[in-house]
Design an enzyme around this catalytic site. Structure first.
Site, PDB file in Angstrom:
ATOM      1  N   TRP A   1      10.684  40.585  50.070  1.00 51.14           N
ATOM      2  CA  TRP A   1      11.768  41.392  50.634  1.00 51.14           C
ATOM      3  C   TRP A   1      11.264  42.809  50.904  1.00 51.14           C
ATOM      4  CZ3 TRP A   1      13.928  45.943  48.908  1.00 51.14           C
ATOM      5  CH2 TRP A   1      15.115  46.346  49.526  1.00 51.14           C
ATOM      6  N   HIS A   2      10.368  43.297  50.037  1.00 48.37           N
ATOM      7  CA  HIS A   2       9.907  44.679  50.172  1.00 48.37           C
ATOM      8  C   HIS A   2       9.077  44.901  51.420  1.00 48.37           C
ATOM      9  CE1 HIS A   2      11.186  44.958  45.994  1.00 48.37           C
ATOM     10  NE2 HIS A   2      11.230  46.251  46.199  1.00 48.37           N
ATOM     11  N   GLY A   3       8.373  43.875  51.847  1.00 52.96           N
ATOM     12  CA  GLY A   3       7.562  44.101  53.030  1.00 52.96           C
ATOM     13  C   GLY A   3       6.788  42.865  53.408  1.00 52.96           C
TER      14      GLY A   3
END
Lengths: 474, 393
Positions: free
Chosen positions: A322-324
């Protein structure tokens, strides 16, 4: 429009001034317009994506209100999930998966000619996608009544204080506040101002202050020493905490000025003594979202040990992703999942053991916090690194170059060196008192001294080179 | 209009008490801020003696003082009452008499280096490496390319110079629209001045500042009319000039105002730099770029005419990767100018190449100097006719 800018100060002042003169309906419409202006200030084209998400989820939820057949309800939910995750996937992950697949095929001697999309990641897409998904899922689960007030729902999706980098609000918490008239209390207003000031202090004085030192080492490739890696990683731990929690504080403070209560996103995460506690203190809005909409539907911890570990790993890996769209975030997710799995049997054992008291309890707690802080820092190394090679070399150097105190990391600015102990002091007070509003019980001169110290160090920090909020890229 | 929902709630108990408590805390905050302001001035006073070295904290709280107030401290009516930095960088050939005017050895090479400390460091390293080289150095701290070219123009043709080196510092390109180090370096002004160049019809034109030497600066500081003429010139031509930063006010005595002014100066500087350079390189569209290229062409032309080897030292300092090289290499190649770019020998993303103040380490300078020496020596060995042929090709 960054929170740490004069433009935002002017924007918030105008919005607040208008807000105070309006009725509830007018307030909501004005806030919606303001939110779109705020978001469009980055790139007005991104507004289209948010509007698509808003319209689909609004319509799906309304249909869910009347649909009774389980198949129909599931189908509607699927529409919402596919639309939202489809947009997220196309804009955030397409290039990552395409290039990863091509690399994988290349390893087997197959050449794939994927077309990569030349697109810019829309700011905050991960945040508002999860926020609006929570609405349709809750309506599907019959935990929440669908609203037929489109503009109010649109405001729930786009509410500017938390639109770009969270906290990821739940519809069940924020939507009722949108729908009902709000009351602004004196406490809310003063707390809001303090939160904005404290958030700016964390962002401008500390996060921006250490950014150059961290970047110098992590952009230096492989030419760094043990001490460089250690110092840069400690500073990155501070940077990401102050950057993200500073943003959350400003978001909460801005919302409070208008009578909204946005959820707490950070509760002193570096005082955690184990990974489970860490995730109850760090990015709480994401961790609870993942718990409620991913971990629990997967079965949580109700289907035996093996499945619990599988669910933990799946949740954390997806949380990392989700972060990247990069493999180091996946690795960070694996690391977080792994330490949660490793910690789980110990936590069970500790529950059965008699509680420690007195000095030995304090020493144990302090040692656990210190130890786990270093575990967290290693996670940040994975998170901040730019390549697998860098992770491998830095990890090896932590062992092979142990004790090499030669450093080339630039010293953070004077304001930051003063700000860090002030932050540690304030966070320690909060930890000891168990409330973020500990200062409210202080006598007026002590509070005055605190405000003056924050203002003075903030003024010093205003000459730090500004940098974008880290979580904007997620 | 529903005023109730947006008003401060009256239902809370003792709201007046809360108001009073908060007002008290706010007043205490103002008092403590005032106390901190006064304490900074008392505890960390900037030394009155211009020759004394202030410590880091004293310097820190001085950065935001107005330019005029800083100048008053730096430039006294005599040499004894003037800070050493006041003497640096003036484009006044009379000041350069102490520089070597001939090679130290009979068969030696006089190498003129025009630039800044980076260029001086590498020039010295070349001379240490090969005693046949004697360096004639003319430079100013963080000198921008317009200073460097003006220094070359004022100095050329007078001495038996075999090699002329222009040092171009990536981080100083921002100074190409400035007339003086007073405006370009707000925090630590350098009083020397230099011209701004413009390209008109393919030719370079210089706008010289009204003040061109330390004595002229001293007399202008004592003469409001002359000083105002200079300030007006800055206001018209110098991109970094800002009355808010430049003009002295009584608020200079407040540490808080100084910090706020410093922050404003930094934001302004950042905007100027961003108009010229972003994270990926220099912007071709920036007005300074064609001027810089014209400077290099002018340098090559005059050197060739005078039989001097033109050489350019490209300093890609911290934060500039290979950006200066990528900007200027095509021009240097097409003009047949020899050059060395630091990004090959001391990459700016490797912190081990730098000392604390941002200059290169001795080892890095030696590597760069070896490359420079090799290039120059190869050029010295090449017969003039061959060079002309090569250029024609």
């Amino acid at each position: 429009m960054s929170f740490a800018s004069i433009q935002y100060a002017v924007f918030l002042t105008i919005v607040y001034g208008l807000y105070r003169m309006m009725s509830h309906r007018q307030q909501n419409l004005m806030l919606l317009a303001a939110s779109y202006i705020f978001y469009g200030a980055w790139d007005w084209r991104f507004l289209g994506l948010m509007l698509i998400s808003t319209v689909i989820d609004y319509a799906v939820a309304l249909r869910l209100r009347t649909a009774e057949a389980p198949r129909a309800r599931k189908g509607l939910l699927l529409v919402s999930i596919c639309a939202n995750l489809g947009l997220l996937g196309a804009f955030k992950y397409f290039n990552f998966f395409a290039s990863s697949l091509a690399d994988l095929a290349g390893a087997f001697g197959i050449t794939l000619h994927w077309t990569t999309l030349s697109i810019v990641l829309p700011v905050g897409i991960s945040f508002y996608t999860f926020q609006t998904l929570s609405y349709t899922i809750d309506v599907y689960r019959r935990k929440l009544e669908a609203t037929d007030r489109f503009f109010d729902f649109a405001l729930f999706v786009a509410f500017f204080p938390q639109l770009v980098a969270g906290p990821i609000e739940r519809a069940s918490h924020l939507l009722p506040q949108v729908l009902k008239p709000r009351t602004i209390t004196w406490d809310q207003s003063t707390r809001g101002v303090y939160l904005i000031a404290f958030g700016l202090f964390k962002k401008v004085v500390i996060a921006d202050g250490v950014a150059h030192s961290v970047d110098t080492i992590y952009n230096a490739g492989l030419n760094v020493t043990w001490a460089d890696i250690i110092l840069a990683t400690y500073l990155f731990a501070l940077q990401i905490y102050c950057d993200f929690s500073g943003y959350s504080d400003i978001a909460r403070g801005s919302a409070k000025l208008m009578g909204f209560d946005i959820m707490v996103n950070f509760r002193l995460p570096y005082f955690s003594s184990n990974p489970s506690e860490f995730w109850r203190r760090w990015h709480i809005s994401l961790s609870t979202w993942l718990r409620d909409y991913l971990y629990s539907p997967l079965g949580g911890n109700h289907h035996g040990t093996a499945k619990t570990y599988r669910n933990l790993m799946t949740t954390m890996v997806l949380g990392g992703l989700w972060h990247g769209a990069a493999w180091n975030f996946v690795l960070w997710g694996v690391f977080q999942g792994a330490i949660l799995c490793i910690h789980r049997p110990f936590a069970k054992g500790r529950k059965d053991a008699p509680p420690r008291t007195g000095l030995s309890a304090w020493v144990m707690q302090a040692a656990s916090v210190a130890f786990f802080f270093h575990v967290t820092c290693y996670g940040w190394l994975l998170f901040r690194a730019r390549s697998f090679e860098q992770i491998a070399v830095y990890t090896a150097r932590l062992v092979t170059d142990f004790g090499n105190l030669h450093t080339s990391i630039p010293m953070p600015p004077f304001a930051t060196l003063l700000g860090i102990p002030l932050l540690v002091l304030l966070d320690t007070c909060e930890y000891q008192k168990g409330t973020a509003q500990f200062y409210r019980h202080w006598v007026a001169p002590a509070r005055g001294l605190l405000y003056a110290a924050l203002a003075f160090v903030f003024l010093m920090g205003t000459s730090n080179e500004p940098s974008q909020f880290i979580y904007f890229q997620f | 209009m529903n005023r109730h929902n947006s008003s401060i709630s009256n239902s809370e108990p003792s709201i007046q008490t809360r108001l009073r408590t908060n007002a008290k805390a706010a007043l205490w905050a103002v008092f403590f801020l005032f106390l901190m302001d006064v304490s900074v001035n008392l505890l960390f006073p900037y030394p009155g003696d211009p020759h004394a070295m202030p410590n880091a904290v004293q310097r820190y709280f001085e950065y935001g003082r107005s330019t005029e107030a800083k100048l008053e401290r730096l430039i006294g009516p005599t040499d004894e009452t003037t800070a050493p930095i006041g003497f640096a960088g003036w484009l006044n050939p009379d000041d350069w008499a102490s520089q070597p005017q001939a090679p130290a050895q009979p068969d030696g090479i006089l190498m003129a280096v025009y630039g800044m400390s980076f260029a001086a460091d590498v020039g010295n390293a070349v001379c240490e490496m090969d005693p046949r080289f004697t360096m004639r150095f003319i430079g100013g701290p963080s000198a921008p390319p317009n200073f460097v070219y003006a220094a070359y123009e004022l100095d050329r043709g007078k001495y038996p110079i075999k090699v002329a080196v222009l040092g171009i510092l990536a981080s100083s390109l921002r100074g190409m629209d400035t007339l003086t180090g007073i405006t370009m370096n707000f925090e630590q002004p350098y009083p020397f001045t230099y011209p701004i160049y413009r390209v008109q019809g393919g030719a370079l034109y210089a706008e010289w500042p009204a003040i061109r030497s330390l004595p002229e600066l001293r007399s202008a500081l004592a003469d409001p009319v002359r000083w105002n003429t200079f300030v007006e010139q800055l206001a018209t031509h110098d991109r970094y000039y800002s009355p808010l930063l430049f003009e002295r006010t009584p608020l200079d005595h407040s540490a808080i105002v100084r910090m706020a002014r410093r922050a404003w100066a930094q934001r302004r500087d950042l905007q100027i730099v961003e108009s010229l350079h972003d994270g990926s390189g220099f912007k071709e569209s920036a007005p300074a770029v064609p001027v810089l290229r014209a400077i290099l062409r002018g340098f090559a032309k005059s050197c060739t005419a005078e039989g001097v080897i033109p050489f350019v030292y490209l300093v890609n300092d911290r934060g500039y990767s290979d950006h200066l090289y990528r900007l200027l290499a095509p021009t240097l190649d097409s003009e047949g100018i020899n050059y060395v770019s630091t990004h090959i020998y001391a990459p700016s993303d490797n912190p081990a190449n730098f000392i604390g103040d941002g200059h290169f380490t001795e080892a890095a300078n030696t590597r760069i100097a070896e490359a420079m020496h090799g290039e120059i020596f190869a050029e010295l060995q090449t017969p003039l006719a061959e060079k002309r042929d090569l250029l024609r090709e």
